[in-house]
Design a protein around this motif. Sequence first.
Motif, PDB file in Angstrom:
ATOM      1  N   LYS A  37     -28.885  15.406  12.304  1.00 20.31           N
ATOM      2  CA  LYS A  37     -29.348  16.564  11.541  1.00 20.31           C
ATOM      3  C   LYS A  37     -28.238  17.008  10.599  1.00 20.31           C
ATOM      4  CE  LYS A  37     -31.399  21.166  11.995  1.00 20.31           C
ATOM      5  NZ  LYS A  37     -31.852  22.218  12.945  1.00 20.31           N
ATOM      6  N   PHE A  38     -28.575  17.122   9.332  1.00 17.42           N
ATOM      7  CA  PHE A  38     -27.598  17.503   8.314  1.00 17.42           C
ATOM      8  C   PHE A  38     -27.346  19.007   8.355  1.00 17.42           C
ATOM      9  CE2 PHE A  38     -26.986  18.679   3.687  1.00 17.42           C
ATOM     10  CZ  PHE A  38     -25.629  18.377   3.676  1.00 17.42           C
ATOM     11  N   LYS A  39     -26.070  19.376   8.486  1.00 14.87           N
ATOM     12  CA  LYS A  39     -25.666  20.783   8.475  1.00 14.87           C
ATOM     13  C   LYS A  39     -24.653  20.970   7.346  1.00 14.87           C
ATOM     14  CE  LYS A  39     -26.372  21.180  13.461  1.00 14.87           C
ATOM     15  NZ  LYS A  39     -25.748  21.489  14.780  1.00 14.87           N
ATOM     16  N   PRO A  40     -25.130  21.391   6.170  1.00 15.42           N
ATOM     17  CA  PRO A  40     -24.272  21.425   4.978  1.00 15.42           C
ATOM     18  C   PRO A  40     -23.027  22.284   5.148  1.00 15.42           C
ATOM     19  CG  PRO A  40     -26.334  22.605   4.585  1.00 15.42           C
ATOM     20  CD  PRO A  40     -26.499  21.864   5.862  1.00 15.42           C
ATOM     21  N   ASP A  41     -23.102  23.334   5.932  1.00 14.81           N
ATOM     22  CA  ASP A  41     -21.942  24.203   6.082  1.00 14.81           C
ATOM     23  C   ASP A  41     -20.854  23.573   6.949  1.00 14.81           C
ATOM     24  OD1 ASP A  41     -23.835  24.425   8.155  1.00 14.81           O
ATOM     25  OD2 ASP A  41     -22.908  26.288   8.851  1.00 14.81           O
ATOM     26  N   ARG A  42     -21.205  22.532   7.688  1.00 15.52           N
ATOM     27  CA  ARG A  42     -20.234  21.866   8.548  1.00 15.52           C
ATOM     28  C   ARG A  42     -19.861  20.470   8.044  1.00 15.52           C
ATOM     29  NH1 ARG A  42     -22.487  23.129  14.695  1.00 15.52           N
ATOM     30  NH2 ARG A  42     -22.639  25.413  14.468  1.00 15.52           N
ATOM     31  N   TRP A  43     -20.532  20.015   7.000  1.00 18.01           N
ATOM     32  CA  TRP A  43     -20.308  18.660   6.512  1.00 18.01           C
ATOM     33  C   TRP A  43     -18.986  18.575   5.765  1.00 18.01           C
ATOM     34  CZ3 TRP A  43     -19.556  15.718   2.145  1.00 18.01           C
ATOM     35  CH2 TRP A  43     -19.883  14.348   2.224  1.00 18.01           C
ATOM     36  N   GLU A  44     -18.242  17.503   6.006  1.00 13.01           N
ATOM     37  CA  GLU A  44     -16.962  17.288   5.342  1.00 13.01           C
ATOM     38  C   GLU A  44     -16.738  15.794   5.183  1.00 13.01           C
ATOM     39  OE1 GLU A  44     -12.760  19.370   5.998  1.00 13.01           O
ATOM     40  OE2 GLU A  44     -13.120  17.839   7.524  1.00 13.01           O
ATOM     41  N   PHE A  45     -16.236  15.399   4.027  1.00 14.01           N
ATOM     42  CA  PHE A  45     -15.851  14.006   3.769  1.00 14.01           C
ATOM     43  C   PHE A  45     -14.333  13.937   3.784  1.00 14.01           C
ATOM     44  CE2 PHE A  45     -14.651  10.401   1.186  1.00 14.01           C
ATOM     45  CZ  PHE A  45     -15.550   9.418   1.555  1.00 14.01           C
ATOM     46  N   ARG A  46     -13.800  13.052   4.631  1.00 17.40           N
ATOM     47  CA  ARG A  46     -12.351  12.974   4.810  1.00 17.40           C
ATOM     48  C   ARG A  46     -11.816  11.605   4.394  1.00 17.40           C
ATOM     49  NH1 ARG A  46     -10.555  13.343  10.365  1.00 17.40           N
ATOM     50  NH2 ARG A  46     -12.430  12.163  10.839  1.00 17.40           N
ATOM     51  N   VAL A  47     -10.641  11.597   3.796  1.00 21.31           N
ATOM     52  CA  VAL A  47      -9.884  10.377   3.553  1.00 21.31           C
ATOM     53  C   VAL A  47      -8.547  10.556   4.267  1.00 21.31           C
ATOM     54  CG1 VAL A  47      -8.842   8.855   1.846  1.00 21.31           C
ATOM     55  CG2 VAL A  47     -11.001  10.013   1.312  1.00 21.31           C
ATOM     56  N   PHE A  48      -8.251   9.652   5.172  1.00 21.90           N
ATOM     57  CA  PHE A  48      -7.043   9.825   5.978  1.00 21.90           C
ATOM     58  C   PHE A  48      -6.456   8.448   6.314  1.00 21.90           C
ATOM     59  CE2 PHE A  48     -10.640   9.430   8.745  1.00 21.90           C
ATOM     60  CZ  PHE A  48     -10.211   8.776   9.879  1.00 21.90           C
ATOM     61  N   GLY A  49      -5.443   8.441   7.159  1.00 22.01           N
ATOM     62  CA  GLY A  49      -4.775   7.187   7.500  1.00 22.01           C
ATOM     63  C   GLY A  49      -3.622   6.918   6.558  1.00 22.01           C
ATOM     64  N   ALA A  50      -3.510   5.688   6.093  1.00 20.00           N
ATOM     65  CA  ALA A  50      -2.388   5.268   5.244  1.00 20.00           C
ATOM     66  C   ALA A  50      -2.643   5.645   3.790  1.00 20.00           C
ATOM     67  CB  ALA A  50      -2.156   3.765   5.388  1.00 20.00           C
ATOM     68  N   THR A  51      -2.637   6.962   3.513  1.00 20.82           N
ATOM     69  CA  THR A  51      -2.791   7.431   2.139  1.00 20.82           C
ATOM     70  C   THR A  51      -1.455   7.354   1.408  1.00 20.82           C
ATOM     71  OG1 THR A  51      -2.382   9.709   2.821  1.00 20.82           O
ATOM     72  CG2 THR A  51      -4.683   8.982   2.768  1.00 20.82           C
ATOM     73  N   ALA A  52      -1.499   7.339   0.094  1.00 18.47           N
ATOM     74  CA  ALA A  52      -0.278   7.194  -0.696  1.00 18.47           C
ATOM     75  C   ALA A  52       0.674   8.359  -0.490  1.00 18.47           C
ATOM     76  CB  ALA A  52      -0.630   7.042  -2.176  1.00 18.47           C
ATOM     77  N   ASP A  53       0.131   9.567  -0.320  1.00 20.18           N
ATOM     78  CA  ASP A  53       0.984  10.745  -0.159  1.00 20.18           C
ATOM     79  C   ASP A  53       1.168  11.156   1.301  1.00 20.18           C
ATOM     80  OD1 ASP A  53      -1.498  11.783   0.439  1.00 20.18           O
ATOM     81  OD2 ASP A  53      -1.588  13.141  -1.287  1.00 20.18           O
ATOM     82  N   GLY A  54       0.530  10.405   2.215  1.00 28.44           N
ATOM     83  CA  GLY A  54       0.658  10.720   3.626  1.00 28.44           C
ATOM     84  C   GLY A  54      -0.194  11.871   4.105  1.00 28.44           C
ATOM     85  N   ASP A  55      -0.996  12.460   3.212  1.00 28.64           N
ATOM     86  CA  ASP A  55      -1.816  13.607   3.566  1.00 28.64           C
ATOM     87  C   ASP A  55      -3.276  13.210   3.777  1.00 28.64           C
ATOM     88  OD1 ASP A  55       0.342  15.329   3.378  1.00 28.64           O
ATOM     89  OD2 ASP A  55      -0.059  15.823   1.268  1.00 28.64           O
ATOM     90  N   LYS A  56      -4.016  14.085   4.411  1.00 30.48           N
ATOM     91  CA  LYS A  56      -5.461  13.936   4.539  1.00 30.48           C
ATOM     92  C   LYS A  56      -6.124  14.651   3.370  1.00 30.48           C
ATOM     93  CE  LYS A  56      -7.755  16.387   7.600  1.00 30.48           C
ATOM     94  NZ  LYS A  56      -8.309  16.871   8.901  1.00 30.48           N
ATOM     95  N   HIS A  57      -7.183  14.065   2.823  1.00 28.09           N
ATOM     96  CA  HIS A  57      -7.907  14.649   1.693  1.00 28.09           C
ATOM     97  C   HIS A  57      -9.339  14.938   2.134  1.00 28.09           C
ATOM     98  CE1 HIS A  57      -4.703  13.458  -1.231  1.00 28.09           C
ATOM     99  NE2 HIS A  57      -4.482  12.562  -0.284  1.00 28.09           N
ATOM    100  N   CYS A  58      -9.832  16.124   1.814  1.00 25.47           N
ATOM    101  CA  CYS A  58     -11.145  16.543   2.290  1.00 25.47           C
ATOM    102  C   CYS A  58     -11.970  17.155   1.164  1.00 25.47           C
ATOM    103  CB  CYS A  58     -11.014  17.565   3.420  1.00 25.47           C
ATOM    104  SG  CYS A  58     -10.097  16.991   4.859  1.00 25.47           S
ATOM    105  N   TRP A  59     -13.280  16.943   1.220  1.00 24.39           N
ATOM    106  CA  TRP A  59     -14.232  17.590   0.332  1.00 24.39           C
ATOM    107  C   TRP A  59     -15.377  18.119   1.176  1.00 24.39           C
ATOM    108  CZ3 TRP A  59     -11.780  13.039  -0.744  1.00 24.39           C
ATOM    109  CH2 TRP A  59     -11.117  12.920  -1.972  1.00 24.39           C
ATOM    110  N   ASN A  60     -15.795  19.357   0.953  1.00 27.87           N
ATOM    111  CA  ASN A  60     -17.027  19.818   1.589  1.00 27.87           C
ATOM    112  C   ASN A  60     -18.211  19.268   0.804  1.00 27.87           C
ATOM    113  OD1 ASN A  60     -17.488  21.549  -0.642  1.00 27.87           O
ATOM    114  ND2 ASN A  60     -16.433  23.266   0.355  1.00 27.87           N
ATOM    115  N   HIS A  61     -19.433  19.569   1.253  1.00 25.34           N
ATOM    116  CA  HIS A  61     -20.595  18.955   0.616  1.00 25.34           C
ATOM    117  C   HIS A  61     -20.742  19.379  -0.840  1.00 25.34           C
ATOM    118  CE1 HIS A  61     -25.000  18.353  -0.189  1.00 25.34           C
ATOM    119  NE2 HIS A  61     -24.632  17.166   0.241  1.00 25.34           N
ATOM    120  N   GLU A  62     -20.486  20.636  -1.136  1.00 28.95           N
ATOM    121  CA  GLU A  62     -20.590  21.115  -2.510  1.00 28.95           C
ATOM    122  C   GLU A  62     -19.560  20.433  -3.409  1.00 28.95           C
ATOM    123  OE1 GLU A  62     -20.466  25.347  -5.036  1.00 28.95           O
ATOM    124  OE2 GLU A  62     -20.217  25.339  -2.852  1.00 28.95           O
ATOM    125  N   GLU A  63     -18.349  20.286  -2.914  1.00 28.38           N
ATOM    126  CA  GLU A  63     -17.288  19.654  -3.698  1.00 28.38           C
ATOM    127  C   GLU A  63     -17.572  18.170  -3.910  1.00 28.38           C
ATOM    128  OE1 GLU A  63     -13.580  22.483  -2.168  1.00 28.38           O
ATOM    129  OE2 GLU A  63     -14.144  20.668  -1.057  1.00 28.38           O
TER     130      GLU A  63
END
Length: 210
Positions: A37-63
């Motif tokens: 079940k899709f819950k837009p207020d809780r949805w998040e897309f993450r990029v993590f692991g061996a990133t170039a800057d060492g940080d995690k990158h996140c976008w919510n559904h609107e972003e």
Amino acid sequence: MGQPDSRETAEAVQPELPPGQRLQRGWPVTHYGPVPKFKPDRWEFRVFGATADGDKHCWNHEEFSALPFSTVTADLHCVTKFSMPGAEWGGVLTRHVLELAPPAPTATHVMVWAEYGFSSNLRLADFASERAVFATHQGGEPLTAEHGFPLRLVVPHLYAWKGPKWVRGIEYMTADRRGFWEERGYHNIGDPWREQRYSYQEEPGDGPEL
């Protein structure tokens, strides 16, 4: 003037399919487990692991929905032996995500994570294909929940299990490891043109080092 033979005409427009595949009219629903079940207020897309800057990158559904939208025409080849040629996919190109959150120089593979902890591993080069897309639409219409809404990965040159439904993020990896179906006997690469369906078909170098 004579009319062309209908059988010859049909054969002329028949798309080329990978070995062992059959032409599919329509789009069957295939997946393992329940539809989340899709819950837009809780949805998040993450990029993590061996990133170039060492940080995690996140976008919510609107972003994520505000990222540049691209359209790709590409085939879908399911390991269950049906192919859906010439489908129109709309969404965010994987290459754009790579630009926004680049991997470290040591990254070689990507693990795509989806709902319920489902995962699929890809070589970074396959993930970065110019026609690979995080699809939100098919045929100009939003994906249905059964077909992966709000987000599914489409990597046209690989079998469709390499593009999970209900994607929630990607992990950059410096070494390969198997995803959900790869751990259960499916081929680590999944090239339909080489008919790489099952792990017993793997050749040296196809899978993670033991």
